[in-house]
Motif scaffolding. Structure first.
Motif, PDB file in Angstrom:
ATOM      1  N   VAL A 166      43.936  69.171  21.230  1.00 30.09           N
ATOM      2  CA  VAL A 166      44.712  68.420  20.243  1.00 30.09           C
ATOM      3  C   VAL A 166      45.363  67.263  20.995  1.00 30.09           C
ATOM      4  O   VAL A 166      46.127  67.482  21.935  1.00 30.09           O
ATOM      5  CB  VAL A 166      45.791  69.298  19.584  1.00 30.09           C
ATOM      6  CG1 VAL A 166      46.589  68.485  18.569  1.00 30.09           C
ATOM      7  CG2 VAL A 166      45.154  70.518  18.925  1.00 30.09           C
ATOM      8  N   LYS A 172      45.269  63.573  16.893  1.00 23.92           N
ATOM      9  CA  LYS A 172      43.859  63.873  16.630  1.00 23.92           C
ATOM     10  C   LYS A 172      43.690  65.383  16.702  1.00 23.92           C
ATOM     11  O   LYS A 172      44.045  66.013  17.698  1.00 23.92           O
ATOM     12  CB  LYS A 172      42.965  63.185  17.662  1.00 23.92           C
ATOM     13  CG  LYS A 172      41.473  63.380  17.414  1.00 23.92           C
ATOM     14  CD  LYS A 172      40.663  62.585  18.436  1.00 23.92           C
ATOM     15  CE  LYS A 172      39.170  62.695  18.183  1.00 23.92           C
ATOM     16  NZ  LYS A 172      38.391  61.893  19.166  1.00 23.92           N
ATOM     17  N   THR A 173      43.155  65.956  15.631  1.00 21.25           N
ATOM     18  CA  THR A 173      43.076  67.409  15.532  1.00 21.25           C
ATOM     19  C   THR A 173      42.128  67.994  16.574  1.00 21.25           C
ATOM     20  O   THR A 173      41.242  67.316  17.089  1.00 21.25           O
ATOM     21  CB  THR A 173      42.629  67.834  14.127  1.00 21.25           C
ATOM     22  OG1 THR A 173      41.328  67.300  13.852  1.00 21.25           O
ATOM     23  CG2 THR A 173      43.609  67.320  13.078  1.00 21.25           C
ATOM     24  N   TYR A 192      48.424  70.906  10.178  1.00 24.34           N
ATOM     25  CA  TYR A 192      49.167  70.481  11.366  1.00 24.34           C
ATOM     26  C   TYR A 192      50.569  70.081  10.913  1.00 24.34           C
ATOM     27  O   TYR A 192      50.724  69.260   9.999  1.00 24.34           O
ATOM     28  CB  TYR A 192      48.470  69.313  12.054  1.00 24.34           C
ATOM     29  CG  TYR A 192      47.249  69.724  12.843  1.00 24.34           C
ATOM     30  CD1 TYR A 192      47.295  69.845  14.229  1.00 24.34           C
ATOM     31  CD2 TYR A 192      46.049  70.000  12.200  1.00 24.34           C
ATOM     32  CE1 TYR A 192      46.175  70.229  14.954  1.00 24.34           C
ATOM     33  CE2 TYR A 192      44.924  70.388  12.917  1.00 24.34           C
ATOM     34  CZ  TYR A 192      44.991  70.499  14.291  1.00 24.34           C
ATOM     35  OH  TYR A 192      43.888  70.888  15.007  1.00 24.34           O
ATOM     36  N   GLU A 232      37.273  67.397  11.562  1.00 20.72           N
ATOM     37  CA  GLU A 232      38.227  66.666  12.395  1.00 20.72           C
ATOM     38  C   GLU A 232      39.079  65.763  11.523  1.00 20.72           C
ATOM     39  O   GLU A 232      38.633  65.273  10.484  1.00 20.72           O
ATOM     40  CB  GLU A 232      37.468  65.831  13.430  1.00 20.72           C
ATOM     41  CG  GLU A 232      38.355  65.089  14.413  1.00 20.72           C
ATOM     42  CD  GLU A 232      37.530  64.301  15.418  1.00 20.72           C
ATOM     43  OE1 GLU A 232      37.180  64.874  16.468  1.00 20.72           O
ATOM     44  OE2 GLU A 232      37.221  63.128  15.136  1.00 20.72           O
ATOM     45  N   CYS A 261      50.398  74.710  14.108  1.00 23.95           N
ATOM     46  CA  CYS A 261      49.335  74.759  13.108  1.00 23.95           C
ATOM     47  C   CYS A 261      49.485  76.029  12.289  1.00 23.95           C
ATOM     48  O   CYS A 261      49.740  77.103  12.846  1.00 23.95           O
ATOM     49  CB  CYS A 261      47.957  74.743  13.767  1.00 23.95           C
ATOM     50  SG  CYS A 261      47.419  73.103  14.246  1.00 23.95           S
TER      51      CYS A 261
END
Length: 287
Positions: free
Chosen positions: A177, A185-186, A207, A241, A259
């Motif tokens: 992450v 950005k996941t 998130y 994503e 998360c």
């Protein structure tokens, strides 16, 4: 002879005990090996950079350059107009990225609404980017209205610090992450359960961020930042994503991130399995 027999018996007892202990240790290592591998394995990402720029008219956030496995990519930036009437419906906008040792990257966008916030497409190709390539990056923005140029300015892009976050419990991990002070950005979700996608075909990953510095995770203190929903198999294969842009006060670096994972037996499952994975930074460096 009696003394010798007693010594032989004692030696045999010691050997048997040693063998039992050795068998126990080997068995323990064998059964815990997969768990060890599960929690220590992390996917290698060759590089991840993120650039930012702002002037009186524009804010450009999250312009990324990355290599992940055999894929090289760039883009994904959000362009926010900061002045009214800067963009009008049917304008044509050309965004040109200039960087060292590469041909310019050009994207043309047809404006759909007044003051539209733009998301640049992610582009993939054979280009490999180094830190030297990103030392003097310029982003040129030109806006044409009725075929006449009404705006043409160039912004200097700055590399941002990036933190890599991860999380794990005994069954699940979340790795890679990537976070800057205003962008996320996941990451990659994985499970030790090889039949997870069969048990729960669908899942949601939220998130979240919180400005509260509590030791314990209280989900009521968190705001949702990025929402992802899809097939569990796609998550496990790293095919889902998302990108998040933070516009609030302060920096994401100073906030608690987590998360919330929701596993579902159907898309409208009324009793899903939900749990939380707190995110922790493991690396900080200049992106």
């Amino acid at each position: 002879m009696g003394v010798g027999d007693d010594m032989n018996k004692e030696i045999k007892k010691q050997l048997i005990l040693s063998f039992v202990l050795l068998t126990f240790v080997v068995a323990t290592l064998f059964f815990w090996y997969q768990n060890f591998i599960f929690h220590t394995y992390g996917e290698k990402v060759d590089y991840q950079y993120c650039l930012y720029a702002q002037n009186e008219e524009w804010q450009i956030a999250g312009y990324e350059f990355y290599q992940k496995g055999k894929t090289q990519g760039y883009g994904h930036a959000r362009l926010t107009p900061l002045q009214p009437q800067l963009l009008k419906k049917n304008d044509e906008m050309t965004v040109t990225l200039h960087l060292k040792n590469h041909q310019p990257f050009i994207q043309t966008i047809k404006i759909q609404n007044d003051n539209q916030v733009l998301l640049l497409e992610n582009q993939t190709g054979q280009n490999i980017f180094s830190e030297k390539d990103l030392q003097n990056v310029q982003l040129q923005i030109e806006v044409k209205r009725q075929k006449k140029s009404i705006y043409n300015q160039t912004l200097s892009m700055q590399k941002q610090d990036i933190m890599t976050y991860t999380s794990a419990n005994k069954d699940y991990t979340l790795t890679n992450v990537y976070v800057t002070e205003n962008w996320l950005k996941t990451g990659v979700f994985s499970s030790k359960d090889t039949k997870l996608a069969q048990k729960y075909p669908y899942m949601i990953v939220d998130y979240m961020y919180s400005t509260e510095q509590n030791q314990e995770v209280d989900i009521n203190d968190y705001e949702r930042f990025v929402y992802l929903k899809g097939k569990t198999e796609d998550f496990l294969n790293d095919q889902v994503e998302g990108i998040g842009y933070y516009d609030g006060q302060g920096s994401l670096f100073d906030m608690q991130l987590c998360c919330v994972i929701t596993l579902m037996k159907s898309e409208d499952d009324l009793n899903p399995y939900t749990f939380t994975l707190p995110l922790n930074p493991i690396q900080k460096g200049e992106s």
